[in-house]
Design a protein around this motif. Structure first.
Motif, PDB file in Angstrom:
ATOM      1  N   GLN A   9       0.821  -1.203   0.000  1.00 27.76           N
ATOM      2  CA  GLN A   9       0.000   0.000   0.000  1.00 27.76           C
ATOM      3  C   GLN A   9       0.861   1.262   0.000  1.00 27.76           C
ATOM      4  O   GLN A   9       1.818   1.334   0.766  1.00 27.76           O
ATOM      5  N   TYR A 128     -11.916  -4.700   2.646  1.00 30.92           N
ATOM      6  CA  TYR A 128     -10.513  -4.693   2.212  1.00 30.92           C
ATOM      7  C   TYR A 128     -10.003  -6.088   1.787  1.00 30.92           C
ATOM      8  O   TYR A 128      -9.432  -6.247   0.714  1.00 30.92           O
ATOM      9  N   ASP A 135      -7.458  -8.944  -6.174  1.00 27.22           N
ATOM     10  CA  ASP A 135      -6.132  -8.653  -6.750  1.00 27.22           C
ATOM     11  C   ASP A 135      -5.452  -9.951  -7.189  1.00 27.22           C
ATOM     12  O   ASP A 135      -4.855 -10.029  -8.262  1.00 27.22           O
ATOM     13  N   GLY A 147       4.560 -10.902   4.058  1.00 26.66           N
ATOM     14  CA  GLY A 147       4.995 -11.075   5.441  1.00 26.66           C
ATOM     15  C   GLY A 147       3.924 -11.854   6.209  1.00 26.66           C
ATOM     16  O   GLY A 147       2.808 -12.056   5.712  1.00 26.66           O
ATOM     17  N   ASP A 149       1.978 -11.175   8.606  1.00 29.27           N
ATOM     18  CA  ASP A 149       0.707 -10.545   8.980  1.00 29.27           C
ATOM     19  C   ASP A 149      -0.387 -10.680   7.915  1.00 29.27           C
ATOM     20  O   ASP A 149      -1.546 -10.397   8.195  1.00 29.27           O
ATOM     21  N   VAL A 187       9.120  -8.438  11.277  1.00 32.14           N
ATOM     22  CA  VAL A 187      10.070  -7.507  11.911  1.00 32.14           C
ATOM     23  C   VAL A 187       9.292  -6.721  12.960  1.00 32.14           C
ATOM     24  O   VAL A 187       8.184  -6.254  12.700  1.00 32.14           O
TER      25      VAL A 187
END
Ligand code: TYM
Length: 333
Positions: A9, A128, A135, A147, A149, A187
């Motif tokens: 994003q 979302y 996509d 990642g 998340d 991270v």
């Protein structure tokens, strides 16, 4: 054929989490000859939270510049902007008819971003993950490097793919595989080893941005939270020391060596003496990317041209897939 899709994003500058959790791995995936790759700047996602509309197109260019500066080659990968390919939003609506409210309500990212205010948040934030599924499915992507998340969102994508196939009695959408293989898939914040490094954290001292100068990187690492114990002999002994573990993880990921090796190399030393070494590794790795990014941004036409060409290539793939979905759903014969 393997088709890789991922995106970021343009909400603000990319940080070390975006780089080590995803972008660095995207660059590595360019070595695979038998795969097609699409890397997208997902600007439609960026407007689901309050944002500065005067800055959006510039932020989009900056993310594209970061992709290229990190090593994404528009000749090897299709690089484009989400809003330039209307198929994403069109497919999203179709998939939205199959997405269950209950499942969307359970999305951790939605809960985090909505906070206590669920009555007032926009429908876009709630939906979302359906746009994210669109996509991916608009390209029948088979692999999605992200990642940690994003794992839950990908489960929803897989779920929507199979709901579609079952409801219409077809074997149309593949099950996209999450590829959580970046050198550091999670991270953490430099100030709190229990929360992830994020663009939305209030303090800039919690993250290293790809545009940070060497001085800023140095200041942030010097001020990063640690504990008063020395580096242990083994990695296992770092369990329960989240801030120390995070710094070791970052060092290992940037230096391209295993965490065990970092621990072995610095065993017995205090973090005060480990930090200058980490600063060196971070600056040496990131400065060339930052410089390249700044150079690229001086000639925006070049990035814009690459993005325009990328959108044409992307739509060549997604447009027939959308047409096929419309046929399956009965809109056309
Ligand atoms: P976004 O923009 O928040 O993050 C971009 C990528 O960076 C990863 N990431 C991290 N990895 C490790 N440690 C961290 N602290 C950290 N923070 C972020 C994210 O996992 C992600 O891979 N919903 C997505 C964007 C998206 C997308 C897609 C991704 C939209 N459509 C389709 C893949 C496929 C997001 O918000 O990423």
């Amino acid at each position: 054929m393997k088709r890789i899709f991922s995106g970021m994003q343009p909400t603000s500058q990319l940080h070390l989490g975006n780089y080590l959790g995803a972008l660095k791995n995207w660059v590595d995936l360019q070595k695979e000859n038998d795969a097609e790759r699409l890397f997208c700047v997902v600007d439609l996602h960026a407007v689901t939270m309050p944002y500065d509309h005067k800055q959006l197109s510039q932020a989009t260019l900056e993310i594209a510049a970061a992709y290229i500066a990190a090593g994404i080659d528009p000749k090897k990968s299709i690089l484009f902007v989400q809003s330039h390919a209307p198929e994403h939003s069109q497919l999203m609506w179709l998939l939205a008819t199959m997405a269950q409210m209950g499942k969307l309500e359970r999305m951790t990212q939605f809960k985090d971003k909505a906070g206590k205010n669920t009555e007032r948040v926009g429908l876009g934030l709630f939906a979302y993950p359906v746009l994210m599924a669109a996509d991916i499915l608009a390209y029948k992507a088979t692999h999605v490097p992200v990642g940690e998340d994003q794992k839950q969102h990908l489960e929803l994508t897989r779920d929507l793919a199979s709901t579609f196939n079952t409801r219409y009695g077809v074997d149309f959408f593949p099950q996209p595989e999450p590829v959580i293989a970046g050198p550091a898939p999670r991270v953490m914040s430099l100030r709190d080893g229990t929360s992830k490094m994020s663009k939305s954290a209030d303090s800039d001292m919690t993250r290293i941005n790809l545009i940070d100068t060497p001085d800023m990187i140095s200041k942030k690492i010097k001020k990063a939270k640690t504990d008063s114990d020395p580096m242990p002999e083994t990695l296992e002994e770092l369990e329960g020391r989240p801030e120390a573990m995070n710094l070791v993880t970052i060092y290992a990921a940037l230096a391209g060596i295993p965490k065990e090796e970092v621990v072995r190399q610095y065993a017995g030393q205090m973090f005060g003496s480990f930090k200058p070494a980490l600063i060196d590794v971070a600056v040496n790795h990131l400065a060339p990317i930052t410089n390249r990014m700044n150079e690229l941004l001086e000639n925006k036409d070049q990035i814009e041209d690459a993005l325009r060409e990328g959108a044409v290539k992307a739509r060549k793939i997604s447009s027939p897939i959308l047409a096929e979905v419309q046929k399956i759903m009965g809109f056309t014969k």
